[in-house]
Design an enzyme around this catalytic site. Structure first.
Site, PDB file in Angstrom:
ATOM      1  N   HIS A 272       0.819  -1.210   0.000  1.00  0.00           N
ATOM      2  CA  HIS A 272       0.000   0.000   0.000  1.00  0.00           C
ATOM      3  C   HIS A 272       0.855   1.263   0.000  1.00  0.00           C
ATOM      4  O   HIS A 272       0.443   2.305  -0.523  1.00  0.00           O
ATOM      5  CB  HIS A 272      -0.929   0.028   1.214  1.00  0.00           C
ATOM      6  CG  HIS A 272      -1.657   1.324   1.345  1.00  0.00           C
ATOM      7  ND1 HIS A 272      -2.629   1.727   0.446  1.00  0.00           N
ATOM      8  CD2 HIS A 272      -1.526   2.340   2.223  1.00  0.00           C
ATOM      9  CE1 HIS A 272      -3.079   2.917   0.781  1.00  0.00           C
ATOM     10  NE2 HIS A 272      -2.420   3.321   1.859  1.00  0.00           N
ATOM     11  N   CYS A 273       2.062   1.201   0.571  1.00  0.00           N
ATOM     12  CA  CYS A 273       2.782   2.442   0.867  1.00  0.00           C
ATOM     13  C   CYS A 273       3.568   3.016  -0.306  1.00  0.00           C
ATOM     14  O   CYS A 273       3.270   4.103  -0.792  1.00  0.00           O
ATOM     15  CB  CYS A 273       3.720   2.210   2.050  1.00  0.00           C
ATOM     16  SG  CYS A 273       2.855   1.866   3.600  1.00  0.00           S
ATOM     17  N   ILE A 274       4.585   2.305  -0.754  1.00  0.00           N
ATOM     18  CA  ILE A 274       5.549   2.908  -1.674  1.00  0.00           C
ATOM     19  C   ILE A 274       4.949   3.260  -3.034  1.00  0.00           C
ATOM     20  O   ILE A 274       5.268   4.313  -3.591  1.00  0.00           O
ATOM     21  CB  ILE A 274       6.789   2.008  -1.823  1.00  0.00           C
ATOM     22  CG1 ILE A 274       7.404   1.748  -0.441  1.00  0.00           C
ATOM     23  CG2 ILE A 274       7.825   2.673  -2.708  1.00  0.00           C
ATOM     24  CD1 ILE A 274       8.587   0.813  -0.469  1.00  0.00           C
TER      25      ILE A 274
END
Length: 443
Positions: A272-274
């Protein structure tokens, strides 16, 4: 308001509600339960609630015995009924913040959650947003919705804070309790409340000047990772043309005790983050007339890696086996976005499968952590597909295998011996004997 709240936290009389029971919310629920609080878990998905109530875990690295202990204690309520928000003293919002198809922030989950909470908000409560987002979300969006829907005022009637999630699913060295918690609030009193609450479940609370500062901290952490991964991905392509193994270069460079931090290339970026968070900052920066050239360049490089990897596989099929990609049987090894987890969010493996099938390949996958594909936002066509069984006989039926995720425990020696062509996008085959390594194509 603050003194009474802190007193209830210290005596464990406070009730803690977690909204959104995914990869962030469920570990947080378990942490507050383990700290002795009466907890409430809220989710809009009745299937999740049903599984938890039955003592089942839907996240691979969270053991079912922990869920059983949660349910069996009698101190936890698991529900889809948001009216019970009124019963808690603190609610922590852990809902998704994806991108739209135009790479703009999709705040629909935060908005819907705030609208569901607002009618049940009462004076004295603490609301904390943990979802990754652009600076000023908490003050301009969340607080406004809560105030409008409740008739209460943030900072006077209820407290609002932001504390970015920092979970690293599957990491055996760090968990919710050991990762420092950054906290920013709209008032000093709200900061005291949030700090007191998080101090019960984390080793260290880091207070920052404001909610927008805390929001920026999370984005900075992931922009840093995205940019450095893009750098090594670009170096991989350059060094490949020079006959240099980028992993050998990184291994040697990291022996320097200062001035270097190792990052590793791959077939793209996932989770989900990078792939998502840097574009939240890019979007917000446009409001201030700023063009985030560095961040966007990193995004271009990282998003281009699947195409480069597929190109390597297509060339190797032709050069080594004299076969076209159309009609070739290809096994993608590893579906999760990183090793040893079952999380397929934004996984480059899904992009690789899509690209290979567009070129006419017959594609299967193997992943011991993902026995059956769940529905994803971008690749619903793969829902229901099952991982193949792992055996020399099954592997021998493929023309090529592409190592997309380097899970521990996968028998790569058998893979290389059984499949005519193995393409490694993770450097996983470096542990094999020189003889087997010589049969592998790096990508």
């Amino acid at each position: 308001m603050a003194a009474a709240f802190v007193g209830r936290v210290e005596s464990r009389e406070a009730k803690v509600g977690i909204v959104g029971l995914g990869y962030v919310g469920l570990p947080l629920l378990l942490a507050f339960h383990a700290a002795g609080f009466r907890t409430f878990g809220f989710d809009i998905d009745p299937a999740k609630i049903e599984k938890l109530q039955g003592g089942k875990s839907y996240i691979h690295h969270i053991a079912e015995k922990r869920i059983a202990a949660l349910v069996g204690s009698g101190r936890t309520v698991l529900t889809t009924d948001y009216s019970r928000i009124a019963e808690v003293d603190a609610m922590l919002i852990c809902v998704p913040t994806p991108l739209t198809r135009y790479r703009d922030p999709d705040m629909s989950f935060v908005v819907a959650t705030a609208e569901a909470i607002a009618p049940h908000l009462r004076a004295g409560q603490l609301v904390t947003l943990e979802s990754t987002t652009y600076p000023m979300t908490s003050e301009d969006l969340l607080a406004a919705i809560l105030e409008q829907g409740s008739g209460l005022q943030a900072g006077r009637d209820f407290a609002i804070a932001y504390s970015p999630e920092r979970e690293d699913p599957g990491n055996p060295d760090f968990d919710t309790n050991s990762i420092p918690k950054v906290v920013g609030a709209d008032t000093a009193a709200a900061g005291d409340m949030a700090e007191a609450l998080y101090a019960t479940v984390t080793a260290r609370v880091v207070r920052v000047a404001s909610m927008r500062t805390a929001e920026a901290v999370k984005l900075t952490e992931n922009v840093f990772r995205a940019v450095n991964i893009a750098l090594v991905n670009e170096l991989k392509v350059i060094f490949d043309q020079m006959g240099i193994d980028v992993f050998d270069v990184i291994d040697a460079a990291k022996t320097k005790p200062f001035g270097f931090m190792p990052f590793y290339p791959g077939p793209g970026i996932g989770g989900h983050c990078i792939p998502v968070d840097p574009f939240y900052l890019t979007w917000k920066a446009r409001e201030f007339g700023i063009h985030t050239r560095f961040i966007e360049l990193a995004g271009e490089i990282n998003s281009g890696m699947p195409q480069w990897v597929v190109g390597r596989l297509v060339s190797a099929l032709s050069d080594r086996l004299g076969k076209p990609i159309r009609g070739a049987r290809v096994l993608v090894v590893g579906l999760a976005y990183k090793k040893n987890v079952d999380d397929v969010r934004e996984s480059p493996s899904l992009v690789l499968m899509e690209m290979l099938e567009e070129r006419g390949a017959l594609v299967d996958y193997y992943d011991p952590f993902v026995p059956v594909m769940r529905r994803t936002r971008k690749h619903g066509e793969f829902e229901g597909r099952a991982s193949i069984g792992w055996s020399p006989e099954a592997l021998a039926g493929y023309d090529a295998a592409l190592i997309a995720t380097d899970h521990d425990g996968i028998d790569l020696a058998t893979l290389v011996k059984s499949v005519p062509l193995v393409v490694d996008s993770r450097g996983a085959s470096r542990a094999l004997s020189p003889e087997l390594q010589a049969r592998v194509v790096r990508a």
